[in-house]
Design an enzyme around this catalytic site. Sequence first.
Site, PDB file in Angstrom:
ATOM      1  N   ASP A 177     -11.802  -4.236 -36.819  1.00 40.57           N
ATOM      2  CA  ASP A 177     -10.618  -3.617 -36.456  1.00 40.57           C
ATOM      3  C   ASP A 177      -9.398  -4.728 -36.431  1.00 40.57           C
ATOM      4  O   ASP A 177      -8.205  -4.359 -36.281  1.00 40.57           O
ATOM      5  CB  ASP A 177     -10.458  -2.743 -35.403  1.00 40.57           C
ATOM      6  CG  ASP A 177     -11.699  -1.480 -35.712  1.00 40.57           C
ATOM      7  OD1 ASP A 177     -12.288  -1.272 -36.947  1.00 40.57           O
ATOM      8  OD2 ASP A 177     -12.076  -0.728 -34.882  1.00 40.57           O
TER       9      ASP A 177
ATOM     10  N   GLU B  61       0.990   4.006   2.270  1.00 36.65           N
ATOM     11  CA  GLU B  61       1.511   4.511   3.331  1.00 36.65           C
ATOM     12  C   GLU B  61       2.915   3.786   3.975  1.00 36.65           C
ATOM     13  O   GLU B  61       3.755   4.645   4.198  1.00 36.65           O
ATOM     14  CB  GLU B  61       0.569   4.540   4.505  1.00 36.65           C
ATOM     15  CG  GLU B  61      -0.818   4.996   4.139  1.00 36.65           C
ATOM     16  CD  GLU B  61      -1.885   4.083   3.613  1.00 36.65           C
ATOM     17  OE1 GLU B  61      -1.478   3.507   2.613  1.00 36.65           O
ATOM     18  OE2 GLU B  61      -3.008   4.148   3.981  1.00 36.65           O
TER      19      GLU B  61
ATOM     20  N   CYS C 174      -1.917  -0.456   7.531  1.00 37.82           N
ATOM     21  CA  CYS C 174      -1.356   0.586   7.447  1.00 37.82           C
ATOM     22  C   CYS C 174      -1.510   1.494   8.660  1.00 37.82           C
ATOM     23  O   CYS C 174      -0.771   2.304   8.891  1.00 37.82           O
ATOM     24  CB  CYS C 174      -1.906   1.426   6.327  1.00 37.82           C
ATOM     25  SG  CYS C 174      -1.639   0.716   4.690  1.00 37.82           S
TER      26      CYS C 174
ATOM     27  N   ALA D  63     -16.868   5.565 -39.588  1.00 40.01           N
ATOM     28  CA  ALA D  63     -16.517   5.078 -40.783  1.00 40.01           C
ATOM     29  C   ALA D  63     -17.259   5.582 -41.957  1.00 40.01           C
ATOM     30  O   ALA D  63     -18.269   6.017 -41.997  1.00 40.01           O
ATOM     31  CB  ALA D  63     -16.435   3.518 -40.646  1.00 40.01           C
TER      32      ALA D  63
ATOM     33  N   LEU E  67     -22.519  -1.260 -28.708  1.00 32.46           N
ATOM     34  CA  LEU E  67     -22.182  -1.372 -27.210  1.00 32.46           C
ATOM     35  C   LEU E  67     -22.487  -0.151 -26.680  1.00 32.46           C
ATOM     36  O   LEU E  67     -22.799   0.233 -25.493  1.00 32.46           O
ATOM     37  CB  LEU E  67     -20.745  -1.961 -27.233  1.00 32.46           C
ATOM     38  CG  LEU E  67     -20.169  -2.162 -25.598  1.00 32.46           C
ATOM     39  CD1 LEU E  67     -21.255  -2.792 -24.875  1.00 32.46           C
ATOM     40  CD2 LEU E  67     -18.890  -2.717 -25.681  1.00 32.46           C
TER      41      LEU E  67
ATOM     42  N   HIS F 247       0.835  -1.305   0.089  1.00 34.44           N
ATOM     43  CA  HIS F 247      -0.140  -0.016  -0.108  1.00 34.44           C
ATOM     44  C   HIS F 247       0.774   1.261  -0.064  1.00 34.44           C
ATOM     45  O   HIS F 247       2.069   1.227   0.258  1.00 34.44           O
ATOM     46  CB  HIS F 247      -0.729   0.152   1.375  1.00 34.44           C
ATOM     47  CG  HIS F 247      -1.883  -1.216   1.097  1.00 34.44           C
ATOM     48  ND1 HIS F 247      -2.971  -1.225   2.032  1.00 34.44           N
ATOM     49  CD2 HIS F 247      -2.351  -1.934   0.278  1.00 34.44           C
ATOM     50  CE1 HIS F 247      -3.633  -2.126   1.846  1.00 34.44           C
ATOM     51  NE2 HIS F 247      -3.224  -2.890   0.656  1.00 34.44           N
TER      52      HIS F 247
END
Length: 356
Positions: free
Chosen positions: A194, A46, A78, A156, A293, A44
């Site tokens: 693509d 800290e 932490c 396109a 989508l 982490h």
Amino acid sequence: MALALALGRRVQGQCWPNPAVGCVIVREGRIVGRAATAPGGRPHAEPQALAQAGAAARGATVYVSLEPCAHHGRTPPCTDALIAAGVARVVAPVMDRDPRVSGKGFDRLRAAGIEVITGICAEEATRDLGGFLRREAGGLPHLTLKLAMSLDGRIATASGESRWITGPGARRAVHAMRARHDAVMVGAGTARADDPMLTARGMGVARQPARVVVSRRLDLPLMSQLAQTARDVPLWLCHGPDPDPALAEAWDGIGARRFACGLSGRQLDMAGVLRDLGEAGLTRIFCEGGGGLAASLLSAGLVDELVVFSAGLAIGAEGLPGLGALGLETLAEARRFRLEEVRAVDGDAMSRWIKG
Ligand code: AOF
Ligand code: ZN
């Protein structure tokens, strides 16, 4: 705190399932330690900043962008490290929502006689860590939707030509954005058309974002670049409840991870897809289309942030629209986004919008 937040933002996309946290330790007006959550989520922030500060941490003020943890996970809490180092004050904008922490971190620090100040830069921290905080509270990860379009919103020409509408500067900016998300997501149509890699290239990232393809029927080419690289960079496939068993076996065989998701009507239920991805550890997802989508995410209200690249050319109504149908009848039904930033990127315009 602004510096702590900036340090955290720099490692976004690198820490999931953990949050990207930044920490700055100040003693008598001088910075004696600064760190962010390590790639993969541990250590982490800290303890790394404390190690830099050494003895100078005694009596210091610690600015950390999230409540310090109070639980024994794979590393000790932490809060214990901060108490042992003898810091005088901890300033943290927001409470962690992980049920193992959630308020207990602040309580332990206070019980040890450390002054705790909360609420500073809370709005910014809530935005930076939003996907993590929401997911921990049973909600969905943060979703950024990117659209790269002509001036008239096309992606396109009628013949299907789409490379390149925006310029190299915009592409570099997109790679930088991919790097700051845990995963990049596209629809099956885009993956087929693509044949993308969906990696963050040229960014020197410690960890590539996972690649997520949403494909109700799992009908993606096994010869695609995504398939060929599934063992090197995670490839996750979200499909409907009834995939072709031979296809499923083939994708399992090349190392893809599959998620069988529920339907809403004839389409995948995108809220369910995002919930499954959150449960798998993702906190921030970057969707790059296609139009179908993008439209289903938008109309379901799942887009938290919208990034639009506009190129200086028009394609006309014959071109392929960047967004599928939203089924709106009145303007009042349209979702409004709040403008956050407008910037020139080489010859293109980039605008960033936040959910209203
Ligand atoms: C912090 N500082 O830099 C981060 C924290 O699985 P573990 O043991 O690594 O714990 C993960 C949890 O720790 C995570 O869900 C979140 O509550 C907290 N993340 N906490 O004090 C940090 N990344
Ligand atoms: Zn911790």
